[in-house]
Design a protein around this motif. Structure first.
Motif, PDB file in Angstrom:
ATOM      1  N   ALA A 195      52.451  34.513  41.214  1.00  0.00           N
ATOM      2  CA  ALA A 195      51.302  33.925  40.527  1.00  0.00           C
ATOM      3  C   ALA A 195      51.575  32.516  40.027  1.00  0.00           C
ATOM      4  O   ALA A 195      50.660  31.679  39.992  1.00  0.00           O
ATOM      5  CB  ALA A 195      50.885  34.820  39.368  1.00  0.00           C
ATOM      6  N   ILE A 248      37.344  36.908  42.066  1.00  0.00           N
ATOM      7  CA  ILE A 248      38.495  36.248  41.444  1.00  0.00           C
ATOM      8  C   ILE A 248      38.866  34.988  42.206  1.00  0.00           C
ATOM      9  O   ILE A 248      39.141  33.926  41.608  1.00  0.00           O
ATOM     10  CB  ILE A 248      39.683  37.227  41.366  1.00  0.00           C
ATOM     11  N   SER A 278      36.420  32.229  41.585  1.00  0.00           N
ATOM     12  CA  SER A 278      36.432  31.734  40.202  1.00  0.00           C
ATOM     13  C   SER A 278      37.762  31.092  39.807  1.00  0.00           C
ATOM     14  O   SER A 278      37.792  30.088  39.077  1.00  0.00           O
ATOM     15  CB  SER A 278      36.114  32.877  39.231  1.00  0.00           C
ATOM     16  N   PHE A 279      38.885  31.680  40.278  1.00  0.00           N
ATOM     17  CA  PHE A 279      40.197  31.242  39.806  1.00  0.00           C
ATOM     18  C   PHE A 279      41.162  30.830  40.927  1.00  0.00           C
ATOM     19  O   PHE A 279      42.293  30.445  40.648  1.00  0.00           O
ATOM     20  CB  PHE A 279      40.860  32.357  38.981  1.00  0.00           C
ATOM     21  N   ARG A 282      45.634  32.167  43.119  1.00  0.00           N
ATOM     22  CA  ARG A 282      46.584  32.640  42.095  1.00  0.00           C
ATOM     23  C   ARG A 282      45.995  33.793  41.281  1.00  0.00           C
ATOM     24  O   ARG A 282      46.727  34.663  40.793  1.00  0.00           O
ATOM     25  CB  ARG A 282      46.979  31.494  41.162  1.00  0.00           C
ATOM     26  N   GLY A 283      44.695  33.799  41.150  1.00  0.00           N
ATOM     27  CA  GLY A 283      44.064  34.890  40.423  1.00  0.00           C
ATOM     28  C   GLY A 283      44.336  36.244  41.053  1.00  0.00           C
ATOM     29  O   GLY A 283      44.453  37.253  40.344  1.00  0.00           O
ATOM     30  N   THR A 284      44.464  36.280  42.379  1.00  0.00           N
ATOM     31  CA  THR A 284      44.742  37.555  43.038  1.00  0.00           C
ATOM     32  C   THR A 284      46.145  38.049  42.698  1.00  0.00           C
ATOM     33  O   THR A 284      46.380  39.256  42.598  1.00  0.00           O
ATOM     34  CB  THR A 284      44.603  37.431  44.563  1.00  0.00           C
ATOM     35  N   TRP A 336      47.688  37.516  39.840  1.00  0.00           N
ATOM     36  CA  TRP A 336      47.615  38.068  38.486  1.00  0.00           C
ATOM     37  C   TRP A 336      46.897  39.420  38.487  1.00  0.00           C
ATOM     38  O   TRP A 336      47.223  40.309  37.695  1.00  0.00           O
ATOM     39  CB  TRP A 336      46.893  37.092  37.554  1.00  0.00           C
ATOM     40  N   LEU A 337      45.926  39.579  39.374  1.00  0.00           N
ATOM     41  CA  LEU A 337      45.257  40.876  39.503  1.00  0.00           C
ATOM     42  C   LEU A 337      46.267  41.949  39.909  1.00  0.00           C
ATOM     43  O   LEU A 337      46.278  43.056  39.341  1.00  0.00           O
ATOM     44  CB  LEU A 337      44.147  40.793  40.548  1.00  0.00           C
TER      45      LEU A 337
END
Length: 493
Positions: free
Chosen positions: A104, A167, A170-171, A174-176, A178-179
């Motif tokens: 991430a 995600i 929107s983000f 990198r959001g994936t 963190w998911l």
């Protein structure tokens, strides 16, 4: 060594483990699907990662995870038999979180690959879950538990893309990562709710370190060598060398395993027709289903650039919503298959699912030019996938004894990953057959997507042909009762 008279096995821990119910099924769902969720999230994120880092080495995004999973798997399976599968799964999931966090925050593509490699430590959980089901449920409920837990891949296929798409839009990619970190934390909590499984062996000086190291080196080297094919070709020393090392390690493994009292892998099992055919057909068929969304991800999310890229340019969210009907089909197929396994053996269902998968992938190769075509082809593949994922573990139950369950699940997982390691390279080679590279980013023309789906048709077709060699298999519940009472392989005559 194996010790079926171990007091833990026949004491309170054993009786507790056989009281599985709906809460335990729910607790096992997320751990069973961690790797699938990782694949879905990674598949959706890969087009964005390629463009973010301007790299043509994206193939290592998945292969780094596979290599570590393969190396750690034999030790995880054996240690699960010694210390309990729940305990080992908790440790693996905790270590995997470290990899998710590194991925991430990765500032470079190399660091991202390092994180993905560490995250591979939770890969063996997938092989331990089916053995946990067998340990924790009475025989008459095992087939239903397999259908529910392994068939939950349909829920993952249905829900994950929508969440991941939101995600990413929107983000960013990198959001994936963190998911995945958050889901792994939840998975640890679910594993902690499980009862500990019976310990079927003791740690002693006879622990097969040599076998585990040879097996880990062998399969990891094969995948690493195959991983260099896409960029370097078969003639490169970095391709041929690891392949040779891997082959020699696996050859050396055979006499080692035949001599030790408690082998990390009982190679004698592979001489049994039922086990060998189940492992091979599952490896090819399940890989074709699991990897097919990756090709669609590139088609959907890559831009439309005349003479450069024949993608649709969809957002990740739009791509996810188009995939909802396929997710529903996978869920429905998993549930129906779980019910049918109470009444029929898994062989017929496996043949039906494998055949439908070949048809669906063939449809994809010819019809992927608008939303309706993609929905119809995706539903065919999704329904087939629900069947084969629910049937896979049931087939293993039908060809082994209770004490062999964890070992054969481990071998099946190894086979799937080795097949995947090679076929994954061939898939990217098929994409590269009609690619245009701009500023270090590879874009693909329609002919590349056609070749990729045709390759997957061939992979699934190999698995289907092997499936016709399957012996007649008992229903999982009957097989379990036979195994418990006789202690013999449960393959029908």
């Amino acid at each position: 060594m194996s010790d079926v008279n171990h007091p833990v096995l026949h004491g309170k821990e054993s009786s507790d483990a056989r009281s599985g119910g709906i809460p335990l099924m729910l607790a096992l769902m997320l751990p069973a699907q961690l790797l699938t969720i990782s694949g879905i999230a990674g598949g959706a994120a890969q087009p964005h990662i390629v463009q973010y880092f301007h790299t043509s080495h994206i193939v290592w995004f998945n292969l780094a995870t596979v290599m570590v999973s393969l190396f750690s798997l034999p030790f995880a399976v054996r240690l699960g038999e010694i210390y309990g599968k729940r305990r080992v799964m908790l440790i693996l999931a905790a270590l995997g979180i470290v990899g998710d966090i590194v991925s991430a925050i990765a500032p470079t593509f190399i660091v991202l690959i390092l994180g993905r490699a560490i995250a591979g430590l939770y890969g063996p959980i997938v092989a331990l879950v089916p053995a946990c089901i067998r340990d924790c449920f009475p025989a008459k409920r095992v087939s239903m538990a397999y259908g529910v837990v392994m068939g939950s891949i349909g829920i993952v296929v249905l829900v994950s893309p929508v969440v991941v798409g939101r995600i990413i839009d929107s983000f960013g990619w990198r959001g994936t990562m963190w998911l995945l970190t958050g889901l792994t934390v939840i998975a640890i909590g679910m594993i902690a709710l499980m009862p500990e499984t019976p310990r079927r062996a003791r740690f002693s000086s006879e622990f097969d370190w040599a076998g585990g190291i040879l097996l880990g080196i062998g399969v990891s080297a094969l995948v690493y060598g195959g991983g260099n094919f896409y960029n370097l070709g078969w003639g490169s020393l970095r391709t041929f060398g690891p392949l040779l090392v891997g082959a020699l390690a696996l050859i050396a493994l055979v006499p080692v395993e035949l001599r030790v009292a408690s082998p990390i892998v009982d190679v004698r099992m592979l001489a049994r027709r039922g086990i060998a055919v189940v492992i091979v057909t599952a490896g090819f068929v399940q890989f074709a289903f699991i990897v097919s969304p990756l090709v669609l991800s590139f088609i959907a999310q890559y831009p439309k650039i005349p003479m450069v890229s024949d993608g649709f340019g969809w957002t990740a969210t739009h791509y996810a919503f188009v995939g909802i009907p396929a997710g529903v089909a996978t869920v429905a197929a998993g549930v129906v298959t779980g019910v049918l396994l109470k009444h029929v053996g898994p062989r017929l269902l496996w043949l039906a699912g494998s055949t439908l998968l070949v048809v669906g992938l063939l449809a994809f190769s010819e019809y992927h030019y608008d939303t309706m075509q993609i929905v119809i082809s995706s539903v065919l593949v999704g329904f087939a996938g629900g069947i084969v994922m629910a049937c896979g573990a049931a087939m293993v139950v039908s060809v082994v004894t209770e004490d062999e369950q964890a070992t054969v699940n481990g071998i099946a997982y190894l086979a799937l990953q080795v097949v995947g390691g090679f076929c994954y390279q061939l898939l990217f080679a098929a994409l590269a057959s009609h690619q245009v590279v701009m500023q270090g980013v590879p874009f693909y023309l329609d002919a590349a997507y056609i070749n990729s789906y045709r390759l997957l048709v061939g992979v699934a077709g190999i698995g289907l042909l092997m499936a016709f060699l399957l012996p007649r298999l008992k229903r999982p519940s009957v097989a379990l009762e036979s195994s418990a009472s006789e202690g013999t392989p449960v393959q029908a005559a």
